[in-house]
Design an enzyme around this catalytic site. Structure first.
Site, PDB file in Angstrom:
ATOM      1  N   ASN A   1      73.135 -71.902  52.299  1.00 26.87           N
ATOM      2  CA  ASN A   1      74.156 -72.682  53.010  1.00 26.87           C
ATOM      3  C   ASN A   1      75.514 -72.044  52.734  1.00 26.87           C
ATOM      4  O   ASN A   1      76.030 -72.130  51.624  1.00 26.87           O
ATOM      5  CB  ASN A   1      74.102 -74.129  52.496  1.00 26.87           C
ATOM      6  CG  ASN A   1      75.152 -75.029  53.128  1.00 26.87           C
ATOM      7  OD1 ASN A   1      76.147 -74.555  53.687  1.00 26.87           O
ATOM      8  ND2 ASN A   1      74.947 -76.323  53.019  1.00 26.87           N
TER       9      ASN A   1
ATOM     10  N   HIS B   1      74.436 -76.386  61.734  1.00 21.75           N
ATOM     11  CA  HIS B   1      74.875 -75.925  60.415  1.00 21.75           C
ATOM     12  C   HIS B   1      73.648 -75.710  59.544  1.00 21.75           C
ATOM     13  O   HIS B   1      72.747 -76.554  59.502  1.00 21.75           O
ATOM     14  CB  HIS B   1      75.816 -76.970  59.814  1.00 21.75           C
ATOM     15  CG  HIS B   1      76.133 -76.731  58.374  1.00 21.75           C
ATOM     16  ND1 HIS B   1      76.430 -75.482  57.880  1.00 21.75           N
ATOM     17  CD2 HIS B   1      76.166 -77.578  57.306  1.00 21.75           C
ATOM     18  CE1 HIS B   1      76.643 -75.569  56.583  1.00 21.75           C
ATOM     19  NE2 HIS B   1      76.488 -76.832  56.207  1.00 21.75           N
TER      20      HIS B   1
ATOM     21  N   CYS C   1      82.204 -77.326  55.884  1.00 22.86           N
ATOM     22  CA  CYS C   1      81.114 -76.727  56.670  1.00 22.86           C
ATOM     23  C   CYS C   1      81.357 -76.862  58.173  1.00 22.86           C
ATOM     24  O   CYS C   1      80.739 -76.151  58.965  1.00 22.86           O
ATOM     25  CB  CYS C   1      79.789 -77.367  56.302  1.00 22.86           C
ATOM     26  SG  CYS C   1      79.421 -77.234  54.545  1.00 22.86           S
TER      27      CYS C   1
END
Ligand code: UT7
Length: 335
Positions: free
Chosen positions: A291, A260, A124
């Site tokens: 996500n 994020h 990520c």
């Protein structure tokens, strides 16, 4: 005999993001479509994560296709031709080939002329790693224009019966063109990793075990959510503050905060811990994007620009974190 002195490259005085692009897969998947397999509910998912819907890629929406689309839009936004790109950096964990990397293929499909092209595996945090690398390449003289792409097709490695991950992760691609600038457009990165926590988010089955098994299973993503949540909410707010310090600004100077998109509660906890003034616009793309790992930051920033929430010249703090555990944060001037 005197040895010759090697030549060194000299780059641009500064680097900046020149254009952004995004590709959001067509298929919208509401929570209701996932809850039965994991004994969950729309209400629980919304309360715990803020996610209402996410996008799942269809068969033709490969990592290559999504990357090319996002990258072409970023090039258009920057007003650049693919032949002006000297390097392509693709951040991903879902290009399901050990080698070669995805970047050379994407570069060729785009029409770039044999640029340096390589993938970054920092989960990520990958896009912010790519951005930092691109900025240093431009300033160091190894490239004039760099394309940074964050792309994931996490549904390929998602176990839709895993209660800990099925409802969170999703697919998509975002891209940025980084190039020379007269004024600083990307601040020094604050980045790091913690291998002690290697197991918190990982591919569940090691390839060697899969290959040795009589009944091989597709390796899936697994996450110890509660532990990652705690780490992200507390440690990452400190890293975000360090990134502001390194940029030489305070929270009051910020216009936009793009963390994020892991969980709405983490986003809120970080904003609170950093005491962000109410004037700072906070990215909340997760609500209908889920996500998307390496794609989450460029997707969220691109959405804010498209919606007029972030304007050209605004200061945006980016912070990405995930498996590794790896993290990276920097302030950028919105193109
Ligand atoms: O992108 C990389 C970085 N990733 C992240 O930053 C993600 C960080 N972690 C998270 O976002 C959260 O930990 C999750 C959203 C994954 C989980 O939320 P949580 O609040 O940490 O849930 P939990 O694991 O602490 O479980 C709370 C309760 C438990 O029930 P009890 O023991 O309180 O009765 C679980 O059994 O919720 C239950 N639960 C579920 N209920 C419905 C756990 N998973 C589910 C589920 N649906 N899918």
């Amino acid at each position: 005999m005197t040895r010759p002195v090697l030549a060194t490259a000299t780059g641009a005085p500064h680097a900046a993001v020149l254009g952004l692009g995004a590709y959001r897969p067509r298929r919208v998947v509401p929570n209701a479509d996932l809850v039965e397999a994991i004994e969950s509910s729309d209400e629980w998912i919304q309360q715990r994560t803020g996610i209402r819907t996410r996008r799942f890629a269809e068969p033709d929406e490969t990592v290559e296709m999504m990357s090319v689309n996002a990258a072409q839009r970023a090039l258009d936004a920057a007003g650049l031709d693919p032949r002006q790109i000297d390097a392509v950096v693709v951040a991903t964990v879902s290009h399901l080939m050990q080698t070669p990397a995805l970047a050379p293929l994407v570069a060729t499909r785009l029409g770039c002329e044999q640029p340096a092209a390589f993938d970054v595996s920092a989960a990520c945090a990958g896009f912010c790693h790519g951005l930092a690398t691109a900025s240093d390449m431009v300033r160091g003289g190894s490239a004039r224009h760099v394309l940074v792409i964050g792309v994931e097709r996490l549904t390929d490695i998602l176990d839709l019966e895993d209660r800990g991950t099925a409802f969170i992760f999703a697919d998509g691609a975002g891209a940025a063109v980084v190039g020379p600038s007269e004024t600083p457009g990307i601040s020094p990165v604050v980045w790091g990793s913690d291998g002690e926590q290697f197991d918190l988010i990982r591919q569940r089955e090691d390839w060697r075990d899969v290959m040795a098994s009589d009944s091989p299973v597709t390796p899936h993503l697994t996450m110890q959510g509660r532990e990652v949540f705690r780490w992200a909410s507390f440690t990452m707010a400190k890293v975000a503050q360090q990134a502001l310090d390194r940029a030489g600004i305070t929270a009051d100077d910020l216009d936009v905060f793009v963390p994020h998109q892991a969980n709405m509660r983490i986003i809120d906890a970080m904003a609170r811990a950093m005491k962000l003034p109410p004037s700072v616009k906070v990215a909340r793309d997760i609500a209908d994007q889920g996500n998307t790992s390496a794609a989450s930051i460029p997707l969220a920033l691109e959405r804010m620009v498209a919606d007029g929430e972030a304007r050209s010249g605004d200061l945006a703090l980016l912070i990405a974190f995930g498996a590794g555990l790896a993290y990276a944060a920097q302030v950028v001037v919105v193109p």
